[in-house]
Design a protein around this motif. Sequence first.
Motif, mmCIF file in Angstrom:
data_model
loop_
_atom_site.group_PDB
_atom_site.id
_atom_site.type_symbol
_atom_site.label_atom_id
_atom_site.label_comp_id
_atom_site.label_asym_id
_atom_site.label_seq_id
_atom_site.Cartn_x
_atom_site.Cartn_y
_atom_site.Cartn_z
ATOM 1 N N UNK A 234 42.748 57.579 34.271
ATOM 2 C CA UNK A 234 41.144 56.968 34.612
ATOM 3 C C UNK A 234 40.825 56.223 35.507
ATOM 4 N N UNK A 235 39.605 56.497 35.607
ATOM 5 C CA UNK A 235 39.384 55.597 36.911
ATOM 6 C C UNK A 235 37.948 54.323 35.823
ATOM 7 N N UNK A 236 37.584 53.067 36.115
ATOM 8 C CA UNK A 236 36.379 52.472 36.119
ATOM 9 C C UNK A 236 36.241 52.171 37.280
ATOM 10 N N UNK A 237 34.011 52.592 37.563
ATOM 11 C CA UNK A 237 33.642 52.327 38.754
ATOM 12 C C UNK A 237 31.766 51.332 38.103
ATOM 13 N N UNK A 238 32.047 50.550 39.350
ATOM 14 C CA UNK A 238 30.434 49.786 38.590
ATOM 15 C C UNK A 238 29.201 51.004 39.254
ATOM 16 N N UNK B 96 36.074 63.548 29.511
ATOM 17 C CA UNK B 96 35.743 61.502 29.071
ATOM 18 C C UNK B 96 34.487 61.649 30.347
ATOM 19 N N UNK B 97 33.244 61.087 29.992
ATOM 20 C CA UNK B 97 32.608 59.353 30.888
ATOM 21 C C UNK B 97 32.162 58.563 29.262
ATOM 22 N N UNK B 98 32.777 57.309 29.992
ATOM 23 C CA UNK B 98 31.805 56.560 29.478
ATOM 24 C C UNK B 98 30.826 55.088 29.702
ATOM 25 N N UNK B 99 29.908 55.488 28.971
ATOM 26 C CA UNK B 99 28.551 54.844 30.011
ATOM 27 C C UNK B 99 28.707 53.295 29.079
ATOM 28 N N UNK B 100 29.647 52.090 30.109
ATOM 29 C CA UNK B 100 29.564 50.551 29.179
ATOM 30 C C UNK B 100 27.986 50.412 30.100
ATOM 31 N N UNK B 101 27.112 49.767 29.118
ATOM 32 C CA UNK B 101 25.454 49.504 29.470
ATOM 33 C C UNK B 101 25.520 48.019 29.301
ATOM 34 N N UNK B 102 25.427 47.106 31.034
ATOM 35 C CA UNK B 102 25.172 46.017 30.332
ATOM 36 C C UNK B 102 23.790 45.901 30.187
ATOM 37 N N UNK B 103 23.104 46.579 30.401
ATOM 38 C CA UNK B 103 21.782 46.434 29.792
ATOM 39 C C UNK B 103 20.780 46.565 31.275
ATOM 40 N N UNK B 104 19.870 46.448 31.275
ATOM 41 C CA UNK B 104 18.413 47.037 32.730
ATOM 42 C C UNK B 104 18.939 46.010 34.249
ATOM 43 N N UNK B 105 19.749 44.752 33.477
ATOM 44 C CA UNK B 105 19.165 43.518 34.543
ATOM 45 C C UNK B 105 20.675 43.099 35.163
ATOM 46 N N UNK B 106 21.664 44.200 34.759
ATOM 47 C CA UNK B 106 22.357 43.707 34.792
ATOM 48 C C UNK B 106 23.887 44.944 35.414
ATOM 49 N N UNK C 287 29.366 49.594 34.059
ATOM 50 C CA UNK C 287 30.145 50.456 33.832
ATOM 51 C C UNK C 287 30.537 51.686 33.710
ATOM 52 N N UNK C 288 31.118 52.385 34.444
ATOM 53 C CA UNK C 288 31.535 53.489 33.980
ATOM 54 C C UNK C 288 32.980 54.139 33.986
ATOM 55 N N UNK C 289 33.566 54.511 32.971
ATOM 56 C CA UNK C 289 35.131 54.777 32.573
ATOM 57 C C UNK C 289 34.737 56.377 33.448
ATOM 58 N N UNK C 290 35.840 57.012 33.335
ATOM 59 C CA UNK C 290 35.826 58.134 33.435
ATOM 60 C C UNK C 290 37.428 58.676 33.275
ATOM 61 N N UNK C 291 37.619 59.391 32.141
ATOM 62 C CA UNK C 291 38.698 60.096 31.699
ATOM 63 C C UNK C 291 39.240 61.094 31.820
ATOM 64 N N UNK C 292 40.318 61.488 32.646
ATOM 65 C CA UNK C 292 40.339 62.899 33.049
ATOM 66 C C UNK C 292 42.088 63.202 32.034
ATOM 67 N N UNK D 77 29.498 52.428 42.601
ATOM 68 C CA UNK D 77 30.568 52.705 42.647
ATOM 69 C C UNK D 77 32.324 53.209 43.024
ATOM 70 N N UNK D 78 31.733 51.208 43.268
ATOM 71 C CA UNK D 78 33.199 51.193 43.984
ATOM 72 C C UNK D 78 34.244 50.779 42.474
ATOM 73 N N UNK D 79 35.241 51.273 42.804
ATOM 74 C CA UNK D 79 36.075 50.555 41.512
ATOM 75 C C UNK D 79 36.650 49.224 40.825
ATOM 76 N N UNK D 80 36.597 49.081 39.999
ATOM 77 C CA UNK D 80 36.841 48.207 39.547
ATOM 78 C C UNK D 80 37.251 47.859 38.577
ATOM 79 N N UNK D 81 37.919 46.788 37.962
ATOM 80 C CA UNK D 81 38.825 46.714 35.858
ATOM 81 C C UNK D 81 37.638 46.637 35.125
ATOM 82 N N UNK D 82 37.769 47.247 34.319
ATOM 83 C CA UNK D 82 37.693 46.923 33.277
ATOM 84 C C UNK D 82 38.648 48.197 31.985
ATOM 85 N N UNK D 83 37.909 48.226 30.865
ATOM 86 C CA UNK D 83 38.733 48.918 29.244
ATOM 87 C C UNK D 83 39.333 49.980 29.463
#
Length: 513
Positions: free
Chosen positions: A90-94, A167-177, A180-185, A413-419
Amino acid sequence: MPGVSPDDSFFDLGGDSIMSIQVVSRARTGGLLVSARDVFRERTPALLARAATAAVTTTEDLDAGTGAFAPTPIMRWLEQYEATDGFNQSMTVRVPAGLDEQALVRAAQALIDHHDVLRLRHHPDGTYEVRERGTVPVTVRRVGPGDGEAAETARRELSPATGDVSRFVWFDAGSDAPGTLLIVLHHLVVDAVSWRILLPDLAAAYEAVAAGRAPELAPVATSYRTWAGHLRAADRQAELPVWQEIAATAEPLLGTRRLDPAVDTAATAREIELTLEPDVTEALLTRIPASVNGTITDALLCGLATAVVEGRGAGPVLVDLEGHGREHVADGVDTSRTVGWFTSLYPVRLAPDGRTPTDRLKQVKEQLRAFPDNGVGYGILRHLRGEPGLAVEPQIGFNYLGRYTDGDDTGDWQTVDGPTPAPRSPEMPMTHAVEITAVTENHEGCPHLVATWTWASGLLAESEVRRLARAWFDALTALADERPDVGGLTPSDLSDDLTQSEIDSLEAELGDW
């Protein structure tokens, strides 16, 4: 790169085997054709320029990557284990603030339609199938930033038998922030090199869709399905005695007993992470390999084998070594843009008994050079041909994932820490008593070697693993502490049939020649 001359070695500057694939891909984009083997053999821009030819844009028919195919060696290896549905990377990107959900869905769909293996299904008869484009809808789930269960839910939904491999999981922080997107393959469809293809493609696809354009991703020259066919056709029979000798090696126990797949499952695994000092890491990336015309993998494995021998006692050290697997197995094959699980997994026998750290490094380098094409033939012979005398289960697994240079880049779209989910289902058996995954990351402008140690807790105590991990770093530090002028050639560097002692004598006599 500023300051790089035509005669500087790619590996002396910190390059590695995985980064060599990126060199191949970028050269092709620029109209030049070189192979990863060329990068490893020629090393310098001047010599690579002589080896390069004009790239002829040839891609397979779009349908060549779809349809049924027989498993590759690494797929066949995985089939011996139970409970592998959740085996993933898996990878998480902003992602941008105010992300357009429909644009994200269309971009992810474009990724699945473009990279064939993301439409994989595993059939009960043991064959695999890549389904037609447009027949596999993407699954994107939108959740809040604090949803702690979403990652594990994505892992549990993976099932190659039903064709659910992404599976793609979008962690939506709202319109102002930014979110992150978690991609699980599922691991069947991805490896370390593949992520370096997928993440830029996903970013490019989203930007195109958001701008009202249809995504136009760079073509893939050779499909994974075609690659699988080349592996099955490859003749590696001449290597059989080499691998049979390795498999016959008797090795002392590392823990209290042998690994038991019925008992030692992922649920019993424990994990620690250690980070090496940046000055030692820098030496491992540049000066140490350059001193013996080697690679960072030579140095890492030399240090590991030294640490094992010091802690366990004398005797050969067997290691299951993971390579990127994208070796030269047939003419005209270009996998620099191909997504899939290409990994080659093969046993190496290390016996570093030299007097100095550099002496031991030279020995390990030569022991690793004994395997043609970085071990790709072992899996072909054992898992596809079923040749006798090849079954061996090293207690240690080792994987160096290369260097990631964007550790300080926090843009979209750069990798970041996340769940992230666990890499395996709890019921999946451990495949080694100890597994070491290492990667070089940039932090605050400096490289750091980050090593994750995972072990079966029923075999080894945490204190034993920490002691071994510390001894490994100590051995690497000892290599870095050698005088800068210590080093020299080894037999594999020369066409003449010279021993190491003869080479050392010549170098002492001739000086800086």
